[in-house]
Design a protein around this motif. Structure first.
Motif, short mmCIF file in Angstrom:
data_model
loop_
_atom_site.label_atom_id
_atom_site.label_comp_id
_atom_site.label_asym_id
_atom_site.label_seq_id
_atom_site.Cartn_x
_atom_site.Cartn_y
_atom_site.Cartn_z
N ASN A 180 0.85 -1.19 0.00
CA ASN A 180 0.00 0.00 0.00
C ASN A 180 0.89 1.24 0.00
OD1 ASN A 180 -1.99 1.85 0.21
ND2 ASN A 180 -2.72 1.24 2.24
N CYS A 208 -0.02 4.05 -0.43
CA CYS A 208 -0.76 5.14 0.23
C CYS A 208 -0.59 5.12 1.74
CB CYS A 208 -2.25 5.05 -0.12
SG CYS A 208 -2.62 5.41 -1.86
N SER A 247 0.72 8.06 3.49
CA SER A 247 -0.08 9.29 3.26
C SER A 247 0.71 10.30 2.43
CB SER A 247 -0.49 9.91 4.60
OG SER A 247 -1.22 9.01 5.38
N CYS A 261 -0.22 11.86 -0.25
CA CYS A 261 -1.06 12.93 -0.79
C CYS A 261 -1.36 13.92 0.34
CB CYS A 261 -2.34 12.37 -1.39
SG CYS A 261 -2.05 11.14 -2.70
N SER A 308 -6.88 12.60 -1.76
CA SER A 308 -7.13 11.18 -1.51
C SER A 308 -6.15 10.36 -2.32
CB SER A 308 -8.56 10.80 -1.90
OG SER A 308 -9.47 11.55 -1.12
N CYS A 309 -5.64 9.28 -1.67
CA CYS A 309 -4.64 8.46 -2.32
C CYS A 309 -5.29 7.19 -2.85
CB CYS A 309 -3.53 8.11 -1.32
SG CYS A 309 -2.16 7.19 -2.06
N ASP A 362 -4.29 3.56 -4.20
CA ASP A 362 -3.16 2.65 -4.32
C ASP A 362 -3.20 1.93 -5.66
OD1 ASP A 362 -0.86 1.18 -3.44
OD2 ASP A 362 -2.22 -0.51 -3.10
N TYR A 414 1.21 5.11 -6.74
CA TYR A 414 -0.03 5.65 -6.20
C TYR A 414 -0.43 6.85 -7.06
CZ TYR A 414 2.90 9.31 -4.12
OH TYR A 414 3.78 10.35 -3.95
N CYS A 432 -2.71 10.53 -6.67
CA CYS A 432 -3.38 11.43 -5.75
C CYS A 432 -4.53 12.14 -6.45
CB CYS A 432 -2.40 12.48 -5.20
SG CYS A 432 -1.18 11.81 -4.05
N SER A 486 1.77 15.16 -5.31
CA SER A 486 1.39 14.83 -3.94
C SER A 486 0.38 15.82 -3.38
CB SER A 486 2.64 14.79 -3.04
OG SER A 486 3.55 13.80 -3.47
#
Length: 562
Positions: free
Chosen positions: A363, A365, A368, A370, A374-375, A377, A382, A384, A394
């Motif tokens: 994962n 994401c 975190s 971003c 919202s991220c 995966d 990833y 954003c 990001s």
């Protein structure tokens, strides 16, 4: 002597004298044959319902089947006494066979009593079918020293508490055939004390009633053993392997289940065990240890019945644990390559995956990345989705919404996904592009409003003044009424003149002479009045009175103009 019938009258008794020796009955006396299945001594028995022996009183009884019999419903009661040599010898011969120690016995007298096809008394009332009939016989035999009784039973189909046996009448000495006073007497035709169904023989001249002393071993009753004769009985001594009263039963040596783990086959005085697989020994009580040869190559052996179970060490399988398990055979590495080991495997995961079996998509994401968004995966990456107002991979760059100078008449302050305009005075709106209408609130109370930038100008209606035209102009302030009082009005005034004056401003003296009030004279105007200067011979305020002379008298008259 032939058989003699007894009258078909219920409770009929026939008395006769005989020589008789026995401790139960009187040595000499009258014998009574009774229809109710018994013979009494010294006196008849008026009690037709049987009682259990012993009974006291003068009731000396021999009872082959004492019960409530009624020959009026059919059947016969026969009796006879005989001293004929042929019959005496026939009876004596049977006694000598049954009692071999009395070989000298020779009967001198025999009495035979037969109850033939007799029915129960009151059969319809007691619930016993009147068609049921009994036939039985009593034989008395003596040589003057020894006395014997025979009970013969042809058929017994009904009973009503029948007593079978002997009663001395003293309440102490008696003999009762087993089953008396019960339904068991229905089995008398199959019972015996001499092994002859339906026949009983008793010796009566001793202190106790005794059975016939026969050779009970005569018929070789012991099938697999030797017979020991007793008094009206015998005992079998069985050979090995047999049991039972007559040694007729092969002893089942398997009955005790000697074969612990096997099937037992019974033999004479022995048994043979056929062991179940996995057991051995005479009684199949020894389990064969199949683990003795160490069959489990890579594991521990647990012995079982007729087999073994190998508990393999980790990484091996097979009945004997001789096969290395290929842990990669099941393709455990979902997203990666598998390397087999002993009881293990190693997964080399593809980029973006992790876990023992590469089952987890890493994962990206999780950290975190971003900052403002919202991220989502994805495999090894990833994406954003930025919240409004931010841009960048990001979402870490705030968009400057003031860059386009959206505030037309004001200063712009940037915010997240928006901006705020601080408008100059006189302007409003999100972008400060609307001139505020200062006249919208109708500030000019009595006038017309002209909007300006951040201001307004009032053009007052006549009579009003002030910034908002809310002040009424006092037109009396300049004292316009020369000869009167001033009352202010909107855009004007009203003069209330003092008497004698007129005009808008009360600045005109009223000419009271204008109406020529002095009829005969000259009018002199004054303030709110006039004065008449009358002509000669005229008087009065308005010179209306003339004077006339008549002689020396002056007459006054009022002169009027017509």
């Amino acid at each position: 002597m032939v058989n003699m019938p007894i009258s078909t009258q219920d409770e009929r008794h026939v008395a006769f004298k005989v020589w008789w020796k026995d401790p139960v009955c009187t040595s000499l006396g009258n014998h009574q044959v009774n229809t109710n299945g018994d013979v009494t001594f010294e006196s008849s028995l008026s009690q037709y319902v049987a009682s259990s022996f012993p009974i006291s009183g003068s009731h000396k009884i021999i009872a082959p089947f004492w019960t409530d019999i009624d020959i009026r419903n059919g059947g016969q009661l026969w009796y006879r006494l005989t001293t004929q040599d042929l019959m005496l010898e026939q009876g004596a011969s049977e006694i000598r066979n049954l009692f071999p120690h009395i070989l000298s016995f020779a009967a001198s007298w025999i009495m035979v009593v037969t109850w033939e096809n007799v029915a129960v008394f009151g059969c319809r009332e007691v619930g016993i079918s009147c068609s049921l009939r009994n036939t039985f016989q009593l034989v008395l035999m003596t040589d003057g020293t020894h006395s014997f009784t025979l009970f013969n039973y042809n058929k017994i189909t009904w009973t009503k508490n029948a007593q079978v046996g002997f009663n001395a009448g003293d309440g102490v000495n008696y003999f009762s055939v087993p089953g008396s006073m019960t339904d068991a007497v229905l089995n008398l035709p199959q019972m015996s004390n001499i092994d002859v169904p339906g026949k009983f023989v008793f010796r009566l001249d001793q202190n106790t009633i005794s059975n016939a002393d026969i050779d009970d071993c005569y018929s070789s009753p012991c099938v697999h053993g030797s017979c020991i004769d007793g008094n009206n009985s015998y005992t079998c001594q069985c050979i090995g392997g047999y049991a039972g009263t007559n040694c007729e039963s092969d002893v089942d040596e398997c009955e005790s289940s000697p074969c612990v783990q096997g099937n037992c086959t019974d033999q004479v005085d022995g048994y043979v065990c056929e062991c179940f697989p996995g057991y051995r020994g005479p009684n199949c009580d020894t389990e064969i240890d199949e683990c003795e040869g160490s069959p489990c190559i890579q594991g521990n052996c647990t012995d079982q019945v007729n087999g073994y179970i190998c508990e393999c060490i980790p990484g091996f399988r097979g009945v004997n644990c001789d096969t290395d398990i290929d842990e990669c055979n099941s393709s455990p590495c979902i997203f990666g390559n598998c390397s087999d080991g002993i009881n293990q495997y190693t997964c080399h995961c593809s980029a973006g995956y992790a876990g023992t079996t590469c089952e987890f998509d890493i994962n990206e994401c999780e950290s975190s990345p971003c900052v403002h968004g919202s991220c989502m995966d994805q495999v090894n990456r990833y994406v954003c989705e930025c919240t409004p107002g931010y841009i960048g991979v990001s979402c870490d760059t705030d968009i400057n919404e003031c860059e386009s100078s959206p505030c037309m008449q004001g200063n712009c302050t940037d915010q997240v996904n928006g901006y705020v305009c601080e408008c100059y005075p006189g302007f409003t709106g999100i972008n400060c592009d609307t001139n505020i209408d200062e006249c919208e609130s109708s500030p000019c109370v009595h006038g017309n409003c002209f909007d300006g930038v951040n201001q307004y100008t009032c053009q007052c209606f006549l009579g009003y003044t002030g910034a908002n035209c809310r002040t009424d102009i006092d037109e009396c302030e300049s004292s316009p009424c020369v000869q009167g009082n001033c009352t202010d009005q909107v855009n004007g005034y009203l003069c209330k003149c003092i008497p004698g004056y007129i005009g808008v401003n009360c600045d005109t003296d009223i000419d009271e002479c204008q109406s020529s009030p002095c009829i005969h004279g000259n009018c002199v105007n004054g303030i709110n009045q006039y004065t008449c200067e009358c002509l000669t011979l005229y008087i009065g305020a308005n010179c209306t009175t003339g004077l006339y002379f008549t002689g020396l008298t002056i007459l006054r008259c009022s002169c009027y103009l017509f």
